[in-house]
Write a protein that holds these residues in place. Structure first.
Motif, PDB file in Angstrom:
ATOM      1  N   THR A  61    -126.907  54.099 -10.445  1.00  0.00           N
ATOM      2  CA  THR A  61    -126.186  53.351 -11.473  1.00  0.00           C
ATOM      3  C   THR A  61    -124.749  53.101 -11.051  1.00  0.00           C
ATOM      4  O   THR A  61    -124.225  51.991 -11.209  1.00  0.00           O
ATOM      5  CB  THR A  61    -126.238  54.103 -12.820  1.00  0.00           C
ATOM      6  N   TRP A  67    -125.599  44.998 -12.064  1.00  0.00           N
ATOM      7  CA  TRP A  67    -127.018  45.271 -12.286  1.00  0.00           C
ATOM      8  C   TRP A  67    -127.133  46.555 -13.079  1.00  0.00           C
ATOM      9  O   TRP A  67    -126.318  47.466 -12.933  1.00  0.00           O
ATOM     10  CB  TRP A  67    -127.745  45.494 -10.950  1.00  0.00           C
ATOM     11  N   SER A  68    -128.181  46.656 -13.851  1.00  0.00           N
ATOM     12  CA  SER A  68    -128.523  47.947 -14.440  1.00  0.00           C
ATOM     13  C   SER A  68    -129.756  48.442 -13.694  1.00  0.00           C
ATOM     14  O   SER A  68    -130.512  47.643 -13.126  1.00  0.00           O
ATOM     15  CB  SER A  68    -128.814  47.820 -15.938  1.00  0.00           C
ATOM     16  N   ARG A  71    -133.059  46.767 -14.399  1.00  0.00           N
ATOM     17  CA  ARG A  71    -133.305  45.402 -13.916  1.00  0.00           C
ATOM     18  C   ARG A  71    -133.983  45.390 -12.554  1.00  0.00           C
ATOM     19  O   ARG A  71    -134.541  44.368 -12.137  1.00  0.00           O
ATOM     20  CB  ARG A  71    -131.986  44.625 -13.800  1.00  0.00           C
TER      21      ARG A  71
END
Length: 132
Positions: A61, A67-68, A71
């Motif tokens: 993360t 981005w997560s 995703r």
């Protein structure tokens, strides 16, 4: 079982664990093909990744830009998780080997060069973090 095959089976097991919430031991047994004998390396990769999943996901993360973690496709997530586990906890494996193996796995599973580039970018950033 050689290390490349162990990594492939680990990605498959991690994917299955996430998809079906199967116990690691069941997932490991289900991904083995005829005459494949699991070894300590395979067991260690699956169990180690699952055991350290919270820390691994935190590192991922932190490394993701725009981005997560949700995703990322489940296959790519399994590959990245395996690589981060190796980089952080398997001290006998050089970090660059873990990154290169993850790039090859990403290309192999996705069939696209872009997946390999994405894995390289994320894992290189994590490698810098782990060196500090």
């Amino acid at each position: 079982m050689n290390r490349r095959l162990a990594r492939i089976r680990t990605v498959q097991a991690l994917y299955q664990i996430e998809m079906t919430e199967t116990a690691p031991s069941e997932a490991m047994a289900s991904v083995l093909q005829d005459n494949e004998v699991p070894d300590d390396f395979f067991h260690g990769l699956v169990n180690g990744t699952v055991s350290h999943l919270q820390e691994i996901d935190r590192l991922l993360t932190d490394a993701l830009e725009h981005w997560s973690i949700n995703r990322i496709s489940r296959v790519d997530r399994a590959i990245l998780r395996l690589a981060v586990y190796e980089m952080k906890y398997e001290t006998d494996i050089p970090v660059n080997v873990s990154i290169n193996e993850a790039i090859d796995l990403a290309k192999g599973f996705a069939g696209e060069e872009e997946s390999g580039k994405f894995a390289n970018g994320v894992l290189s950033k994590i490698a810098e973090t782990l060196e500090k």
